[in-house]
Design an enzyme around this catalytic site. Structure first.
Site, short mmCIF file in Angstrom:
data_model
loop_
_atom_site.label_atom_id
_atom_site.label_comp_id
_atom_site.label_asym_id
_atom_site.label_seq_id
_atom_site.Cartn_x
_atom_site.Cartn_y
_atom_site.Cartn_z
N HIS A 68 48.01 49.51 42.56
CA HIS A 68 47.98 48.13 43.04
C HIS A 68 48.96 47.99 44.18
O HIS A 68 50.07 48.50 44.12
CB HIS A 68 48.39 47.16 41.93
N ASN A 71 41.34 52.63 39.61
CA ASN A 71 41.65 52.93 41.01
C ASN A 71 43.14 53.14 41.30
O ASN A 71 43.59 52.99 42.43
CB ASN A 71 41.02 51.88 41.93
N LYS A 126 49.02 52.33 38.25
CA LYS A 126 48.31 51.79 37.10
C LYS A 126 48.22 52.81 35.96
O LYS A 126 48.55 53.99 36.15
CB LYS A 126 46.92 51.34 37.57
N TYR A 183 47.17 38.80 37.51
CA TYR A 183 45.78 38.80 37.98
C TYR A 183 45.13 37.42 37.85
O TYR A 183 43.90 37.33 37.76
CB TYR A 183 44.97 39.86 37.23
N GLU A 215 54.61 38.23 43.26
CA GLU A 215 54.43 39.36 42.34
C GLU A 215 55.76 40.07 42.05
O GLU A 215 56.02 40.45 40.91
CB GLU A 215 53.42 40.35 42.93
#
Ligand code: IDP
Ligand code: MG
Length: 150
Positions: free
Chosen positions: A115, A112, A9, A49, A126
């Site tokens: 993913h 965080n 990310k 998402y 995805e």
């Protein structure tokens, strides 16, 4: 062989952790079969998402994931989805065990670092969102017999 989508990310890329994250997945024995840097736009972010649409953190999540380039990769291997989830650790770095990526590198649930797909079915969806077929390689790995029994 099972595949999973990984995203380093924006915070991971900005903090120079891309190599550390990918290294851990490679060192585990997972095989990288595709990898590129992209800048996710709002439309792609909303599709990726979609399941979180309407949640309190959704707008912030879309801002975060589109804020800077990311590195997306596909890893393959035995139970690749769960293996990556194990290495990533719990969603909230506060709950993520030391030794996991989120446990070692993060403080905040909204920063965080990584993913990883949460099921083989979602992984397939995805991967198709982020990669064209020609961007994924079926390559023979010369160390395979030292990693896989079969
Ligand atoms: P996961 O990434 O471990 O699968 P999900 O529940 O699918 O976790 O949430 C997707 C992402 O949304 C998380 O990785 C995190 O970046 C963000 N997120 C989830 N819950 C929160 C929250 O309560 N506040 C801020 N961001 C959140
Ligand atoms: Mg998730």
């Amino acid at each position: 062989m099972e595949k999973t989508l990984v995203i380093v990310k924006p915070d991971g890329v900005q903090r120079g952790l891309t190599g550390d994250v990918l290294r851990r997945l490679e060192a585990k024995g997972l095989k990288m079969v595709g990898m590129k840097m992209i800048w996710i736009d709002k439309e792609l972010a909303s599709r990726h998402y979609a399941i979180h649409t309407g949640k309190a953190f959704f707008a912030g999540l879309i801002d975060y994931i589109t804020s800077s380039p990311v590195v997306v990769a596909v890893f393959e291997g035995r139970a690749a989805v769960q293996m990556v989830r194990n290495l990533a650790g719990a969603t909230d770095p506060l709950a993520a065990a030391p030794g996991t990526i989120r446990g070692d590198f993060g403080l905040e649930i909204g920063r965080n670092i990584i993913h990883g797909s949460d099921s083989p079915e979602n992984a397939a969806t995805e991967i198709a969102l982020f990669f064209r077929d020609e961007e994924l390689y079926e390559w023979p790995r010369d160390t395979e017999r030292w990693i896989s029994e079969g």
